[in-house]
Write an enzyme that holds these catalytic residues in place. Structure first.
Site, short mmCIF file in Angstrom:
data_model
loop_
_atom_site.label_atom_id
_atom_site.label_comp_id
_atom_site.label_asym_id
_atom_site.label_seq_id
_atom_site.Cartn_x
_atom_site.Cartn_y
_atom_site.Cartn_z
N GLU A 170 -14.37 2.35 4.07
CA GLU A 170 -13.71 3.24 3.49
C GLU A 170 -15.05 3.84 2.58
OE1 GLU A 170 -11.47 4.15 -1.03
OE2 GLU A 170 -10.74 2.37 0.42
N THR A 183 -11.08 7.62 -2.46
CA THR A 183 -11.12 8.31 -3.77
C THR A 183 -10.76 9.65 -3.61
OG1 THR A 183 -12.82 6.83 -4.22
CG2 THR A 183 -12.04 8.29 -5.91
N LYS A 243 -1.24 1.52 -0.68
CA LYS A 243 -2.19 0.65 -1.23
C LYS A 243 -1.72 0.20 -2.53
CE LYS A 243 -6.25 2.62 -3.31
NZ LYS A 243 -7.26 3.17 -3.74
#
Length: 214
Positions: free
Chosen positions: A45, A74, A134
């Protein structure tokens, strides 16, 4: 749920390990990614807090095509998501629970792993079509949270993130996590001039542990 749920990218789902790469600049990615790929990491990521991530993503996707799933993390708004998808992100990760982001990702055909902590946040994202959710920051709840969530939500796929170290990786996977998301405990000082041999040792340790417990 709106529409069909997208599976995580094949390499990401099979490896059960996502490495979160947060660098000072996107120019620093290559030397670290080369090591990660060499030891068997198959999903990374790249974070939008790293300057020029979107600009470099098409080049990186081309360079590592066939060896690595490159996601973008993000992501906090739909414009960021749109740019990441257009640049070639294989999946999207967010630190927030936003059904708008989930819907936008699903409509684009891109798997998404939205962040959240409470059962309400995680279920809202899951029911909107997230590929997994998540749990962030994972250190605030612990691996037993997977079982707690699966009481009312038996099918939910959980990816813990935030402070997951080597021992924690084992506990989360044993508890039933779909994958683990790891940053600092694996990368250490690799993005600030750290020893790449030491990075290799840490990465190998995570790959071996995850392979044994996935």
């Amino acid at each position: 749920m709106t529409g069909e749920r997208l599976a995580l990218p094949e390499r990401t789902g099979a490896s059960c390990l996502i490495v979160v790469a947060r660098a000072g600049d996107a120019a620093e990615y290559d030397r670290v990614l080369d090591v990660l790929i060499d030891v068997g990491i198959r999903s990374v990521e790249l974070t939008l807090t790293t300057p020029r991530t979107i600009e470099r993503l098409p080049e990186l996707v081309d360079r590592y095509d066939g060896a690595l799933d490159l996601g973008v993390g993000t992501v906090t708004d739909t414009e960021q998501l749109r740019r990441a998808v257009l640049a070639g992100a294989r999946y999207i990760v967010t630190p927030v629970s936003s059904t708008d982001l989930v819907h936008a990702a699903v409509e684009s055909g891109t798997p998404i792993i939205p962040g959240g902590l409470t059962p309400s946040e995680l279920f809202a994202s899951w029911s909107a079509g997230a590929s997994a959710v998540k749990v962030f920051p994972a250190t605030q709840v612990g691996p037993a949270y997977v079982k707690d969530l699966r009481g009312p939500f038996p099918d939910i796929e959980v990816v813990p993130s935030g402070g997951v170290d080597l021992a924690g990786a084992v506990r989360w996977l044993d508890a039933g996590a779909a994958a683990i998301s790891v940053g600092g405990p694996l990368l250490g000082d690799a993005f600030s001039g750290g020893d790449l041999a030491a990075l290799r040792e840490r990465a190998v340790a995570f790959v071996d542990v995850v392979a044994e417990h996935a």
